[in-house]
Every structure is written in structure tokens, then in C-alpha cells.
Design an enzyme around this catalytic site. Structure first.
Site, PDB file in Angstrom:
ATOM      1  N   ASP A  78      42.770  43.239  49.281  1.00  0.00           N
ATOM      2  CA  ASP A  78      41.276  44.101  49.214  1.00  0.00           C
ATOM      3  C   ASP A  78      40.629  43.833  50.605  1.00  0.00           C
ATOM      4  OD1 ASP A  78      41.009  41.380  48.541  1.00  0.00           O
ATOM      5  OD2 ASP A  78      38.906  41.565  47.619  1.00  0.00           O
ATOM      6  N   HIS A 129      51.129  44.066  47.778  1.00  0.00           N
ATOM      7  CA  HIS A 129      49.715  44.746  47.275  1.00  0.00           C
ATOM      8  C   HIS A 129      48.885  44.417  48.484  1.00  0.00           C
ATOM      9  CE1 HIS A 129      46.647  45.685  44.382  1.00  0.00           C
ATOM     10  NE2 HIS A 129      46.004  44.857  45.029  1.00  0.00           N
ATOM     11  N   GLU A 140      50.675  40.094  45.905  1.00  0.00           N
ATOM     12  CA  GLU A 140      49.568  40.360  46.895  1.00  0.00           C
ATOM     13  C   GLU A 140      49.446  39.480  47.975  1.00  0.00           C
ATOM     14  OE1 GLU A 140      45.535  40.471  45.142  1.00  0.00           O
ATOM     15  OE2 GLU A 140      44.673  40.817  47.072  1.00  0.00           O
TER      16      GLU A 140
HETATM   17  O1  G3I Z   1      44.615  26.405  37.607  1.00  0.00           O
HETATM   18  C1  G3I Z   1      45.218  26.887  36.432  1.00  0.00           C
HETATM   19  C2  G3I Z   1      46.143  26.138  35.818  1.00  0.00           C
HETATM   20  O2  G3I Z   1      45.769  24.745  35.427  1.00  0.00           O
HETATM   21  C3  G3I Z   1      47.283  26.843  34.841  1.00  0.00           C
HETATM   22  O3  G3I Z   1      48.270  26.035  34.756  1.00  0.00           O
HETATM   23  C4  G3I Z   1      47.693  28.102  35.243  1.00  0.00           C
HETATM   24  C5  G3I Z   1      48.474  28.907  34.117  1.00  0.00           C
HETATM   25  O4  G3I Z   1      48.459  30.219  34.202  1.00  0.00           O
HETATM   26  O5  G3I Z   1      46.376  28.732  35.595  1.00  0.00           O
HETATM   27  C6  G3I Z   1      45.950  28.271  36.674  1.00  0.00           C
HETATM   28  O6  G3I Z   1      44.623  29.267  36.885  1.00  0.00           O
HETATM   29  C7  G3I Z   1      44.875  30.351  37.687  1.00  0.00           C
HETATM   30  C8  G3I Z   1      44.353  30.273  38.835  1.00  0.00           C
HETATM   31  O7  G3I Z   1      44.473  31.489  39.593  1.00  0.00           O
HETATM   32  C9  G3I Z   1      45.074  29.353  39.929  1.00  0.00           C
HETATM   33  O8  G3I Z   1      44.744  29.013  41.145  1.00  0.00           O
HETATM   34  C10 G3I Z   1      44.496  31.292  36.826  1.00  0.00           C
HETATM   35  O9  G3I Z   1      45.119  31.815  35.701  1.00  0.00           O
HETATM   36  C11 G3I Z   1      44.512  32.607  37.653  1.00  0.00           C
HETATM   37  O10 G3I Z   1      43.818  33.704  36.927  1.00  0.00           O
HETATM   38  C12 G3I Z   1      43.870  32.652  39.078  1.00  0.00           C
HETATM   39  O11 G3I Z   1      43.948  33.591  39.779  1.00  0.00           O
HETATM   40  C13 G3I Z   1      42.945  33.758  40.819  1.00  0.00           C
HETATM   41  C14 G3I Z   1      42.925  35.213  41.033  1.00  0.00           C
HETATM   42  O12 G3I Z   1      42.404  35.519  42.277  1.00  0.00           O
HETATM   43  C15 G3I Z   1      42.368  35.681  39.747  1.00  0.00           C
HETATM   44  O13 G3I Z   1      40.789  35.279  39.695  1.00  0.00           O
HETATM   45  C16 G3I Z   1      43.906  33.228  42.184  1.00  0.00           C
HETATM   46  O14 G3I Z   1      44.203  31.800  41.952  1.00  0.00           O
HETATM   47  C17 G3I Z   1      43.232  33.958  43.325  1.00  0.00           C
HETATM   48  O15 G3I Z   1      44.102  33.552  44.570  1.00  0.00           O
HETATM   49  C18 G3I Z   1      43.078  35.284  43.400  1.00  0.00           C
HETATM   50  O16 G3I Z   1      42.223  35.506  44.495  1.00  0.00           O
HETATM   51  C19 G3I Z   1      42.304  36.912  44.739  1.00  0.00           C
HETATM   52  C20 G3I Z   1      40.599  37.251  44.894  1.00  0.00           C
HETATM   53  O17 G3I Z   1      39.961  36.873  43.628  1.00  0.00           O
HETATM   54  C21 G3I Z   1      40.241  38.673  45.162  1.00  0.00           C
HETATM   55  N1  G3I Z   1      41.109  38.858  46.377  1.00  0.00           N
HETATM   56  C22 G3I Z   1      42.470  38.865  46.355  1.00  0.00           C
HETATM   57  C23 G3I Z   1      42.894  37.358  45.946  1.00  0.00           C
HETATM   58  C24 G3I Z   1      44.324  36.946  45.782  1.00  0.00           C
HETATM   59  O18 G3I Z   1      45.032  37.759  44.734  1.00  0.00           O
HETATM   60  O1  9MR Z   2      43.284  44.916  44.765  1.00  0.00           O
HETATM   61  C1  9MR Z   2      42.677  44.050  44.073  1.00  0.00           C
HETATM   62  C2  9MR Z   2      43.200  42.356  44.190  1.00  0.00           C
HETATM   63  O2  9MR Z   2      42.750  42.182  45.554  1.00  0.00           O
HETATM   64  C3  9MR Z   2      42.657  41.621  43.415  1.00  0.00           C
HETATM   65  O3  9MR Z   2      43.410  40.207  43.545  1.00  0.00           O
HETATM   66  C4  9MR Z   2      43.061  41.960  41.755  1.00  0.00           C
HETATM   67  C5  9MR Z   2      42.594  40.955  40.998  1.00  0.00           C
HETATM   68  O4  9MR Z   2      41.382  40.974  40.959  1.00  0.00           O
HETATM   69  O5  9MR Z   2      42.465  43.285  41.618  1.00  0.00           O
HETATM   70  C6  9MR Z   2      43.004  44.333  42.617  1.00  0.00           C
HETATM   71  O6  9MR Z   2      42.513  45.360  42.206  1.00  0.00           O
HETATM   72  C7  9MR Z   2      42.760  45.977  41.146  1.00  0.00           C
HETATM   73  C8  9MR Z   2      41.875  46.065  39.810  1.00  0.00           C
HETATM   74  O7  9MR Z   2      41.649  44.733  39.709  1.00  0.00           O
HETATM   75  C9  9MR Z   2      42.222  46.987  38.719  1.00  0.00           C
HETATM   76  N1  9MR Z   2      42.073  48.261  39.157  1.00  0.00           N
HETATM   77  C10 9MR Z   2      43.169  48.496  40.207  1.00  0.00           C
HETATM   78  C11 9MR Z   2      43.050  47.554  41.454  1.00  0.00           C
HETATM   79  C12 9MR Z   2      43.893  47.801  42.583  1.00  0.00           C
HETATM   80  O8  9MR Z   2      45.435  47.469  41.924  1.00  0.00           O
END
Ligand code: G3I
Ligand code: 9MR
Length: 589
Positions: free
Chosen positions: A188, A513, A564
Site C-alpha cells: 500500500d 501484493h 505482500e
Molecule cells: O502475534 C500473534 C501470534 O501470537 C499468534 O500465534 C498468531 C496466530 O495467527 O497471530 C499473531 O498475530 C498476527 C500478527 O500479525 C503477527 O505479527 C495477527 O494474527 C495478524 O493479523 C497480524 O497481521 C498484521 C497485519 O498487518 C494485519 O494487521 C501483520 O503483522 C502486519 O505486518 C500487517 O501490516 C500491514 C499493514 O497493516 C498495512 N500495510 C501492509 C502491512 C503488511 O501486510
Molecule cells: O493493500 C492492503 C494491504 O497493504 C494490507 O496489508 C491489507 C490488510 O490490511 O489490505 C490490503 O487492502 C485490501 C483491503 O484490506 C480490502 N480490500 C482490498 C484491498 C486490496 O487488496
């Protein structure tokens, strides 16, 4: 005698068989022989994992298209993989000659070709940093530096709105501020301080740990040749943006600079929706303080090239630290924020619910930079628990790394915890490597299913970085060997057979992604990007072909939970690959 004869028979058999079924067998070998697709250092361990054994006891190392130069016996893995299957290990560490090779298993076929060479990871190491150039906001990427991935500038961010959640008397809602530059976070186009924190720290740490090597790394970016190492040039692009995220009126730092919602899969210059800075948070402010304190001591060494920057960084860090003292628990909770403020913001959360580790990290960096012992009272040494591996929401160990790597500077500070801290890090590293050899891929990451979360490849890379820290402290070479195993994992010795870095290796992600890679009309994705990797969570609702933890991956641009890319994942890869390049002569089997 019998074995020799058998080897010969197998070889003849394999050659005949290969000629008859070249295509079929070659594919099968590439699929079933899992190894670092870039290659191996001449004197380092060299291992391939073979998924099935159709009866052969032997493997053959062959010069590409030519004769066998080495053969060995396949060994069954000590333990099965997560799916319950044993693997077969081909160990050709004893072979040292440089060249290009394939591994052949009679009845299975040939692996992808790979090199045995000095500096075998140089290209991927450089690319993992150059990747940040491709992530730059607010600047056109010129063909000269970006090649076919040239593109127009995206997001000038010189007119950013203060969101209602961040409004103050001095900066009411709608105030326009300028906050250009920085790296896009991931697939993103938003810029998040929390995630920038660990990413920028990790790249700066690469410089702090290996300054001489990093001075030799040339990235071919617009600033190249300006008397600063390119790693620092690239890092400055983000650091200068971070500085603009601090409210000069109170020292607090905005959590992120973002669109209200994720935009379409379009090129960055196509997105013209309003950009906001949203709510200040304790996590963002402390991460900012930590990075600025670290940057201050690093840039102090370049007063001619960067006059005043070191002082600016330290002053900003101190102001941020003070804000956090006054506001120790302002958590970023996007859902709660959206109940109260508009427009609603639905982009990345990075909502950490516990900021005790952020306090430890910021205090550690301020202590190292200022040598003022008052900060040590804010550092949690927690000797009784295992150290938590760094990630965007767990930064305690980043502070420990900094204290330990700067131990020499702290001898006069009456800091008593140094030996204990060193011991804890080595215990942590020993725990990481314990029994790694009995896993089906003989790697640290393969020890636990729980490693396979969103961004699992960064777990592998951060484990590697922790092991390099242990090596730096102990000079025990065993840590380097296991760090290299995790790099082998990332580059192909794994449950899917992908080399997870775009453009490096033979089978690499083609559909990350990543908005520019999707929208630019160029077949090859932007190079040097580490995808998130196996994660059976399917938070993106894209079905992965297998939910076995280390196989739960698909090369699909809609699958953001596995495919991603992100700045906090590339940074530990850059650290690991570059550190191993710097230390390659220390690695031996
Ligand atoms: O920490 C728990 C762990 O204890 C557990 O065992 C495991 C089971 O699924 O989950 C772990 O948590 C996860 C966490 O990431 C780990 O760091 C969550 O389920 C998971 O939803 C969470 O995902 C994060 C994601 O955003 C959703 O919020 C990712 O770390 C994080 O890297 C990612 O970051 C995104 C930004 O929001 C938007 N830009 C892109 C970026 C990369 O995808
Ligand atoms: O592109 C977005 C990515 O950077 C994030 O990690 C992800 C989860 O927050 O979301 C992606 O965006 C999607 C959104 O959550 C739902 N609609 C479609 C978007 C593009 O795939």
C-alpha cells in the site's frame, strides 16, 4: 567397492533416464530438490533437502550440463516435516570448488542451477537494500536508477491534512503540513511510523555493525557518489520524512500518514485522494525517539556531509521521549478512533496494545547515545523470561542489541547489567539453534509451527539477525552457520520451493501484493522484495494450496496475508544477507 559400483550404475542410469524424459524429470527435480537457488560460499555448509526418495541412496553434484564432480549418500531427516513426511538431506559441504552446478538425484531429476562462489549473496544483498529506493514516495524513479521499473513520482505529501483525531489548538483539524519523502510501507501507499521505526533501525544497525563493509556497497541511487555510504543515503530518505511527523509544538509523533482507505491497485501517481496525519500515539513517539537517538550517534560521524543533522535527531528524540513521559499510554486503536472522528480511517493499524517494550527500546537508544545513566531505570531487563524476537510490535531486543554492540562506549557509565544482558542474548541464540538440525529442512525457522504467521519470512530473517548479534558478541561461528541456514530457507530450502525474494533465484514470486508491481504493466515484479511468506491464517480470504504451516503460500497478488511485501520484512533480510556477505570468510563447515 560395492558402493562405488552402485554410484556408477546410478549415474549411468540417471543420464539415460534424463535423456529420455528430460523435461519431465528436470521439472520434478526442480520441484522436489529444495536448496538455496542463488548458491553457496565455497567453504560454508551446503545442504539440499529432497522431498521424496524414489529408491536412490545417492545424490550427484554436476557441473551444469557436464560431469559429476561430487557424490554423496542421502540421509533421512531426523524428524518429519509439519505434514508428517521425512525428507532426505544431501550434504555436499565437503565440495569447495567454485562454479555453476546442479544437484542430480537418480529417478527424480536435476535441481535448479546454482553457484558455488565467493560473495554468492552479493547481488541479493545489494538488491534487498535497493528495494527501498523502489519504495520511495515523492520522487520520480528515473530509468537511470530504476531501469524498466522507472515511474512517475507518487504522493508529494507536501499538503497533508491534520486529521480530526490529531487536532490541537496550534494545529486544528484541516491544518496543512508538509511531510514528503519516506518509503511506502508495503503493497500500500501509506507511511506508518511504528513500522518505519523497526525498519529504519534495522538498516542503521547494519551500518553500525559493519561500517567498513557497508561503505563498499554501491546501490546506484540518485545520491550515489556524494561521500556518504549508499545505505545511509537510502535510510535518510525515510529518516527525513520521519522528522516531519513530529509535532514541533509538543514533541508527540503522529501514528501514520495515510489515505482514509486503501486505494486501488494503481500506480502511485494515480492516487490523488487526501492524505492525513492521524492521532499521535505513545508507540509511534517512542519508536521515533529510539530511531532518532540511534541516528544521532551514527550521523555524528558525518558532520561535513550532514551538518547539524545529528543534533537535530537528538533534540527530536529528547522531545519525543518527554512527550511519552507525559503520555505513557496513548494507544492507537483504530476502531475506537473511528467511533469518534471522521473521516473514518481503515488503512493499516499497527495498533500495539503494550508499549513497555517501546519504552525499553527508546531508553536504551537514549542511554547509548547520551551515556546518561538516568535512562537505565526505564529499561526492563527481565532476566527471567526468554527474549522475544523483534517484530513491529515487539522491540525490546532492539534496545538490547544497541547496548551490546556499543558496550565499549558504555564502560564508564557504571552500567552493571552488561554481562547479564550478553548472557541472555546468547541463551536466546542457543535456544534458537537447539535441535534445528533435526527439523525436516535443518533450519531454525522450521522448528515451530508458530513461526508461520503473517510475515513469516521476516521471522526467519529476524532469527538470522539475532544469531548474527550472538556471533558479534561471542565470535562463535556456529551462530553464523545457523543464520546462513535461514537465508538458505528464504532463498529456496523450504516447504514451497520458492526463493521468496523477487528476481533472485529461479522460482520466485511473480505476483506480489505490491501496487506498482501489479499496475505497471511490466511482467517482472519490482526486484529485491521479500514477500511475507507461508501463513495458514488466510486473513485475505485467498485459499492457499496447503494449510501445512510452512507450505501455506500462494503467488497471487490478492493474497496479501502471504504475498505482500513490507519494509519491516526487507530490512532484516538486508541485515542478514549483507552481514553474511561481510562475514563470509568466517563461515566454514
Ligand atoms: O502475534 C500473534 C501470534 O501470537 C499468534 O500465534 C498468531 C496466530 O495467527 O497471530 C499473531 O498475530 C498476527 C500478527 O500479525 C503477527 O505479527 C495477527 O494474527 C495478524 O493479523 C497480524 O497481521 C498484521 C497485519 O498487518 C494485519 O494487521 C501483520 O503483522 C502486519 O505486518 C500487517 O501490516 C500491514 C499493514 O497493516 C498495512 N500495510 C501492509 C502491512 C503488511 O501486510
Ligand atoms: O493493500 C492492503 C494491504 O497493504 C494490507 O496489508 C491489507 C490488510 O490490511 O489490505 C490490503 O487492502 C485490501 C483491503 O484490506 C480490502 N480490500 C482490498 C484491498 C486490496 O487488496
Amino acid at each position: 567397492m560395492f558402493k562405488k559400483a552402485f554410484t556408477l550404475i546410478s549415474l549411468v542410469f540417471s543420464l539415460l533416464y534424463l535423456n529420455g524424459n528430460a523435461q519431465h524429470l528436470a521439472d520434478s527435480g526442480m520441484l522436489k530438490i529444495r536448496l538455496n537457488q542463488e548458491g553457496f560460499y565455497p567453504y560454508a555448509p551446503k545442504i539440499a533437502i529432497v522431498l521424496v526418495n524414489n529408491g536412490s541412496d545417492y545424490f550427484f553434484l554436476q557441473e551444469v550440463g557436464k560431469k559429476t564432480v561430487f557424490s554423496g549418500v542421502l540421509k533421512r531427516s531426523a524428524r518429519p516435516d509439519f505434514a508428517g513426511n521425512y525428507t532426505w538431506v544431501a550434504d555436499f559441504s565437503a565440495y569447495h570448488k567454485t562454479g555453476r552446478y546442479t544437484l542430480n538425484i537418480p529417478g527424480i531429476g536435476n535441481s535448479y542451477p546454482f553457484a558455488i562462489a565467493k560473495s554468492v549473496h552479493l547481488k541479493v544483498a545489494d538488491a534487498s537494500i535497493k528495494a527501498y529506493y523502489f519504495m520511495r514516495a515523492s520522487i520520480p524513479l528515473q530509468e537511470k536508477y530504476a531501469g524498466k521499473w522507472q515511474r512517475a513520482a507518487g504522493h508529494p505529501d507536501d499538503k497533508v491534512l491534520v486529521h480530526s483525531s490529531a487536532a490541537t489548538t496550534q494545529r486544528p483539524e484541516g491544518t496543512i503540513i508538509s511531510s514528503p519523502k519516506g518509503w511506502y510501507d508495503a503493497g500500500d501507499y501509506n507511511k506508518y511510523i511504528v513500522n518505519s521505526g523497526i525498519s529504519t533501525y534495522t538498516l542503521l544497525s547494519l551500518f553500525e555493525d559493519f561500517p567498513e563493509y557497508m561503505k563498499t556497497v554501491k546501490l546506484d541511487i540518485p545520491e550515489s557518489g556524494n561521500q556518504l555510504p549508499d545505505l545511509l543515503n537510502e535510510t535518510l530518505w525515510n529518516l527525513r520524512w520521519m522528522l516531519t511527523m513530529q509535532d514541533p509544538n509538543d514533541g508527540g509523533v503522529y501514528h501514520k500518514l495515510t489515505n482514509a482507505a486503501f486505494d486501488k491497485m494503481e500506480m502511485p501517481d494515480q492516487d490523488t485522494s487526501p492524505r492525513y496525519v492521524v492521532q499521535k500515539s505513545t508507540a509511534a513517539t517512542l519508536d521515533f525517539a529510539a530511531v532518532m537517538a540511534q541516528a544521532s550517534r551514527i550521523f555524528k560521524k558525518f558532520p561535513k556531509q550532514l551538518p547539524g543533522l545529528s543534533d537535530t535527531c537528538l533534540n527530536s528524540a529528547l522531545k519525543a521521549w518527554e512527550w511519552a513521559q507525559r503520555n505513557p499510554a496513548v494507544l492507537y486503536n483504530q476502531n475506537a478512533m473511528n467511533q469518534k472522528f471522521s473521516p473514518k480511517v481503515t488503512t493499516g493499524d499497527y495498533g500495539d496494545r503494550n508499549v513497555s517494550d517501546e519504552f525499553t527500546w527508546a531508553a536504551s537508544e537514549l542511554f547509548v547515545t547520551t551515556k546518561d545513566s538516568k535512562y537505565t531505570t526505564s529499561i526492563n531487563f527481565d532476566p527471567n523470561t526468554l527474549m522475544p524476537l523483534p517484530s513491529w510490535n515487539q522491540v525490546r531486543m532492539l534496545g538490547y542489541y544497541s547496548i551490546l554492540r556499543n558496550g565499549d562506549l558504555l564502560v564508564n557509565t557504571n552500567f552493571k547489567e552488561m554481562p547479564q544482558l550478553k548472557q541472555s542474548l546468547l541463551v536466546f541464540a542457543d535456544e534458537l539453534i537447539k535441535d534445528a538440525d533435526s527439523t525436516a529442512y535443518e533450519t531454525v525457522i522450521n522448528k515451530r509451527k508458530s513461526n508461520f504467521i503473517w510475515g513469516s519470512n521476516a521471522v526467519a530473517a529476524n532469527q538470522g539477525m539475532a544469531l548474527i548479534q550472538a556471533y558479534q558478541l561471542s565470535h562463535n561461528k556456529k551462530y553464523l552457520v545457523y543464520a546462513l541456514d535461514n537465508l538458505d530457507y528464504i532463498l529456496g530450502r523450504n516447504g514451497t520451493g520458492y526463493s521468496y525474494v523477487t528476481g533472485y533465484g529461479s522460482k520466485t514470486p511473480m505476483h506480489p501484493h505490491h501496487r506498482p508491481s501489479v499496475a505497471d504493466g511490466i511482467t517482472d515484479p519490482v526486484p529485491g522484495l521479500l514477500v511475507g511468506g507461508p501463513n495458514p491464517g488466510m486473513q485475505d480470504h485467498v485459499r492457499v494450496p496447503s494449510t501445512v504451516p510452512d507450505e501455506a503460500y500462494i503467488d497471487d497478488d490478492k493474497a496479501y496475508a502471504v504475498n505482500e511485501i513490507a519494509i519491516n520484512w526487507n530490512a532484516p533480510l538486508a541485515y542478514l544477507a549483507n552481514a553474511l556477505e561481510a562475514l563470509q570468510n568466517q563461515i566454514s563447515n
